[in-house]
Scaffold this active site. Structure first.
Site, PDB file in Angstrom:
ATOM      1  N   LYS A 129       0.765  -1.152   0.137  1.00  0.00           N
ATOM      2  CA  LYS A 129       0.076   0.111  -0.054  1.00  0.00           C
ATOM      3  C   LYS A 129       0.917   1.351  -0.192  1.00  0.00           C
ATOM      4  O   LYS A 129       1.753   1.391   0.906  1.00  0.00           O
ATOM      5  CB  LYS A 129      -0.946  -0.184   1.214  1.00  0.00           C
ATOM      6  N   ARG A 192       0.602  -5.211   3.288  1.00  0.00           N
ATOM      7  CA  ARG A 192      -0.545  -5.890   3.969  1.00  0.00           C
ATOM      8  C   ARG A 192      -0.693  -7.342   3.671  1.00  0.00           C
ATOM      9  O   ARG A 192      -0.312  -7.739   2.492  1.00  0.00           O
ATOM     10  CB  ARG A 192      -1.703  -4.965   3.445  1.00  0.00           C
ATOM     11  N   ASP A 272     -16.623   0.343  -0.361  1.00  0.00           N
ATOM     12  CA  ASP A 272     -15.308  -0.124  -0.696  1.00  0.00           C
ATOM     13  C   ASP A 272     -14.360  -0.352   0.317  1.00  0.00           C
ATOM     14  O   ASP A 272     -13.153  -0.949   0.155  1.00  0.00           O
ATOM     15  CB  ASP A 272     -14.799   0.967  -1.687  1.00  0.00           C
ATOM     16  N   ASP A 282      -8.757  -1.568   5.523  1.00  0.00           N
ATOM     17  CA  ASP A 282      -8.485  -0.109   5.323  1.00  0.00           C
ATOM     18  C   ASP A 282      -8.445   0.957   6.270  1.00  0.00           C
ATOM     19  O   ASP A 282      -9.500   1.810   6.703  1.00  0.00           O
ATOM     20  CB  ASP A 282      -9.454   0.287   4.253  1.00  0.00           C
TER      21      ASP A 282
HETATM   22  P1  AMP Z   1      -9.835   5.383   1.020  1.00  0.00           P
HETATM   23  O1  AMP Z   1     -10.787   6.561   1.390  1.00  0.00           O
HETATM   24  O2  AMP Z   1      -8.543   5.187   1.639  1.00  0.00           O
HETATM   25  O3  AMP Z   1     -10.585   3.845   1.532  1.00  0.00           O
HETATM   26  O4  AMP Z   1      -9.718   5.467  -0.521  1.00  0.00           O
HETATM   27  C1  AMP Z   1     -10.740   5.457  -1.487  1.00  0.00           C
HETATM   28  C2  AMP Z   1     -10.334   5.359  -2.867  1.00  0.00           C
HETATM   29  O5  AMP Z   1      -9.233   6.330  -3.238  1.00  0.00           O
HETATM   30  C3  AMP Z   1      -9.582   4.060  -2.941  1.00  0.00           C
HETATM   31  O6  AMP Z   1     -10.028   3.774  -4.415  1.00  0.00           O
HETATM   32  C4  AMP Z   1      -7.948   4.559  -3.144  1.00  0.00           C
HETATM   33  O7  AMP Z   1      -7.145   3.468  -3.598  1.00  0.00           O
HETATM   34  C5  AMP Z   1      -8.182   5.847  -3.546  1.00  0.00           C
HETATM   35  N1  AMP Z   1      -6.825   6.842  -2.755  1.00  0.00           N
HETATM   36  C6  AMP Z   1      -6.854   7.022  -1.530  1.00  0.00           C
HETATM   37  N2  AMP Z   1      -5.808   7.775  -1.377  1.00  0.00           N
HETATM   38  C7  AMP Z   1      -4.972   7.748  -2.815  1.00  0.00           C
HETATM   39  C8  AMP Z   1      -3.786   8.240  -3.141  1.00  0.00           C
HETATM   40  N3  AMP Z   1      -2.945   8.900  -2.552  1.00  0.00           N
HETATM   41  N4  AMP Z   1      -3.293   7.821  -4.524  1.00  0.00           N
HETATM   42  C9  AMP Z   1      -4.205   7.223  -5.411  1.00  0.00           C
HETATM   43  N5  AMP Z   1      -5.389   6.823  -4.810  1.00  0.00           N
HETATM   44  C10 AMP Z   1      -5.742   7.013  -3.586  1.00  0.00           C
HETATM   45 MG    MG Z   2     -10.163   2.223   1.147  1.00  0.00          MG
END
Ligand code: AMP
Ligand code: MG
Length: 508
Positions: A129, A192, A272, A282
């Site tokens: 990650k 992970r 998700d 997550d």
């Molecule tokens: P999360 O809120 O961390 O569950 O992320 C929601 C979505 O945003 C998922 O598809 C993650 O892969 C994407 N995401 C979160 N942070 C980043 C990042 N820094 N770069 C690329 N994708 C991200």
């Molecule tokens: Mg996520």
């Protein structure tokens, strides 16, 4: 590094021609998620980071994976788990999913910064990650910052130590590569480990795109590997997809009961971020409660309190409803899908009560379980009234049963009559159960240590100064959080005043 340079490094590697093993690492790969085919993922390589260093390492996870001990300590391992060197036989990919975020359909998301290295022959998927951009990164940089990576690493292993289903974390590596968030920070990568990282959102993705063949292939994959009993059961007239929904609902209910009993708030329960295996997944703006405030919101970005502590059980059900909708083309009848979801409503309260009875040191009894409800609710009401520290209350109660001294528990409360009355009812309910037996049970159900925000923050502050001993110390304690660890009493104390000023948001 410029964007085009990063893209170049991340270009697909071409069909893998190496052996399906990294002999030096002691890792053998077997076919896994990749077998589902290109509709489900994009093959790509992690993007390297300059001059990586170890931040945190779990020997327990290394052992579970069967890593070669000498290799696990080598620079080669450091490079591999930063994404700088590809493990032999690994064929990395990023998966596509969609989801509902904060109650709203968000469309396509996907592994925007997580790269799956493959599946070991022991049945563990390894995922990096923060290892760089993927086709699903949207506006993101594909990176994770040090603070959130340390939090995810420690909490994954803390949850495991608490006996709560979770994805695991092998290690965190860091790099001084600058990463822009609200301020300039530095990069890190968490490795992970999980039997699967499939989320509700994977199913929602194919359902939303009316791709029933892929939807079915995904459901079959999950059933064959993780829920084979769904094919054998006669439930729902042999409808394996309805049985899957019921099984996921049950696992999710058990998970939520465990979260509630231990005082864990996830903070971003988007669909998700919901594991099809009922694992905690997550870790972002999560928090273990300090004071017992049922409506506590741990995510600074959650302005409406959708994911407040006491909303979590209902949100999980809402998320399961989204999963049910996604599975409907496979299940067929809406009534059958609704019936499969019903299990959540019976399993959650049953499991919650069972966990709370364990916290009270009460053995499972054949008596009506309803009889312990007033005792449980009575305790929670008192805790909420005076915003008592949740973890300290339960541990002091355990100790007081062992010693027979109620004073340390009474000292937590201003309303002495209230707690005295409750303690009296509690003693009566315990009846003739030997104190030592009840106390031992309680100490196995009430952790002395949880990953409080301020503890994580202290280890992060040290790590930012390149002192990683705080991360190692916390990991060591949290791996066995029901034990006493007399050398680390400071991790079991009340949070300092500044703890309530820590703001953790989705930005990580
Ligand atoms: P999360 O809120 O961390 O569950 O992320 C929601 C979505 O945003 C998922 O598809 C993650 O892969 C994407 N995401 C979160 N942070 C980043 C990042 N820094 N770069 C690329 N994708 C991200
Ligand atoms: Mg996520």
């Amino acid at each position: 590094m410029t964007l085009s340079q990063e893209a170049e490094l991340a270009a697909p590697s071409g069909p893998n021609s190496g052996s399906a093993a990294d002999e030096a690492a002691g890792l053998r790969w077997r076919p896994g998620f990749a077998e589902l085919g290109p509709a489900f993922h994009t093959r790509l390589r992690p993007t390297p980071l300059p001059a990586p260093y170890w931040v945190g390492r779990s020997d327990a996870v290394a052992k579970a994976l069967g890593l070669d001990p000498a290799w696990w300590s080598s620079d080669d391992a450091l490079a591999a788990f930063t994404g700088n060197r590809l493990l032999d036989g690994s064929d990395p990919l990023a998966t596509v999913y969609s989801g509902h975020q904060f109650g709203v359909w968000a469309g396509q998301l996907g592994d925007g910064r997580a790269i799956l290295l493959g599946e070991t022959d022991g049945g563990f998927e390894l995922q990096l990650k923060g290892a760089g951009r993927t086709p699903y990164s949207r506006m993101g940089d594909g990176r994770a910052v040090l603070r959130s990576s340390i939090r995810e690493f420690l909490c994954s292993e803390a949850m495991h130590g608490l006996g709560i289903p979770t994805t695991r974390a092998l290690c965190v590596t860091g790099s001084d590569a600058p990463i822009r968030r609200e301020t300039l920070e530095t990069a890190a990568v968490v490795t992970r480990v999980s039997p699967s990282f499939i989320r509700f959102g994977h199913f929602e993705h194919f359902a939303a795109n009316q791709r029933d063949d892929e939807l079915r292939a995904l459901a079959d994959f999950v059933i064959d590997r993780f829920y084979p009993e769904c094919r054998a059961t006669g439930r729902f007239g042999g409808n394996a997809y309805a049985a899957l929904l019921e099984a996921v609902s049950e696992r999710t209910a058990v998970l939520l009961a465990q979260w509630q009993a231990v005082g864990f708030c996830h903070g971003v329960m988007n669909t998700d971020n919901m594991s099809i295996l009922g694992l905690t997944i997550d870790y972002g703006p999560f928090q273990f409660l300090d004071a017992y405030v049922p409506g506590h919101i741990c995510n600074h970005s959650d302005t409406s309190g959708r994911y407040a502590f006491n909303q979590q059980p209902n949100v999980a059900y809402w998320n399961l409803f989204c999963l049910a909708q996604a599975l409907l083309p496979l299940i067929g009848e809406q009534d059958v899908a609704v019936a499969a979801l019903e299990s959540y409503k019976t399993v959650f309260p049953r499991e919650f009560e069972s966990r709370m009875r364990a916290k009270l040191g009460l053995a499972e009894s054949s008596e009506s379980t309803a009889s312990d409800r007033p005792l449980i609710e009575g305790a929670l009401k008192l805790l909420a009234q005076e915003k008592i520290d949740y973890t300290i209350f339960w541990r002091r109660l355990s100790d007081s049963v062992a010693s027979g001294d109620r004073q340390p528990v009474r000292d937590l409360f201003i309303d002495r009559d209230g707690i005295d009355n409750w303690l009296q009812s509690f003693a009566e309910r315990r009846g003739a159960t030997p104190a030592s037996e009840a106390a031992a049970r309680m100490r196995r159900a009430n952790p002395k240590f949880v990953l409080r925000n301020h503890l994580g923050q202290q280890s992060i502050d040290q790590a930012l100064q390149k002192d990683f001993s705080g991360v190692a110390d916390l990991l060591n304690v949290l791996e066995s959080s029901f034990e006493d660890h007399p050398g680390h009493a400071e991790f079991a104390g009340f949070p300092p005043d500044w703890a309530s000023t820590i703001e953790i948001s989705c930005s990580s």
